[in-house]
Design an enzyme around this catalytic site. Sequence first.
Site, PDB file in Angstrom:
ATOM      1  CB  SER A  84      -0.955  -0.048   1.203  1.00 41.48           C
ATOM      2  OG  SER A  84      -1.995   0.891   1.056  1.00 41.48           O
ATOM      3  CG  ASP A 209      -7.231  -3.494  -2.720  1.00 39.35           C
ATOM      4  OD1 ASP A 209      -7.826  -2.752  -1.928  1.00 39.35           O
ATOM      5  OD2 ASP A 209      -5.991  -3.486  -2.849  1.00 39.35           O
ATOM      6  CG  HIS A 237      -5.635  -2.650   0.850  1.00 34.37           C
ATOM      7  ND1 HIS A 237      -5.262  -2.167  -0.397  1.00 34.37           N
ATOM      8  CD2 HIS A 237      -4.903  -1.938   1.750  1.00 34.37           C
ATOM      9  CE1 HIS A 237      -4.363  -1.204  -0.249  1.00 34.37           C
ATOM     10  NE2 HIS A 237      -4.128  -1.051   1.032  1.00 34.37           N
TER      11      HIS A 237
END
Length: 259
Positions: A84, A209, A237
Amino acid sequence: MAEMLKIASIGAGTPIVLIHGWGLNSGVWQPMVEQLQHQFKMITIDIPGYGENLDIELSPYTIEHIAQHMVETVAEPAIYLGWSLGGLVASQIAFQFPEMVKGLVTVASTPYFVKQQNWPGIEANVLQLFHRQLNQDIKKTIDNFLKIQAMGSPHVRQDIKLIRDLVMQYPMPSAYTLDLSLSFLEQVDQRQILAEISVPLLRIYGKLDGLVPKAVIPLVDKLVPNSEKVIIERASHAPFISELKVFTESITQWINECC
């Protein structure tokens, strides 16, 4: 010169440096480290202001400066894996210091997180809401972010509980650090940088996600046509939490083939 960052290392072999995402810390990597420590040298490092590096203040607090400080701390060529927001940091390292990067792995990441007319991403008002919430209740803000991260996973509650248990081993970052690093998700645009990265690149996505939509994947394909990608069907995610076995197998296979 800022104080040296703390890192943790276990195992032997090709070094893999793990960089966590926004609001969390290196505790989130514990299940993955346990899986891979017998094959690789697993190195975890907290972004300045987070986890073990809670008290380290960088000035200026920029993604370029964080990248430099991490490379100086690790001080050996390694594979850099970023999740991320950590994907932005790892990509910056690969761009700035290619001689120190054996390979780059981005996990549930994108070179630009904000939705625009021709670019899928997070709605700008969602990020602005997090900024406002940080001033009221840090823990609640992080909890809300965890819920968004796990959204779409077949086992949402278990994923949220596991991530929370892992990251709560460390103290919470300050609202100031969270606010500054949240701005990276709004402002950092690495689409040009990514196209210029020369090291081997693997991109891992969760098909479910909610933060990095799958519509972004073909756009990144065009930016980095020589990269490889893995889309994990039942992951959201945090694929290294919800689909740990598939995730670690994908990493191991790619490293053995390319690096």
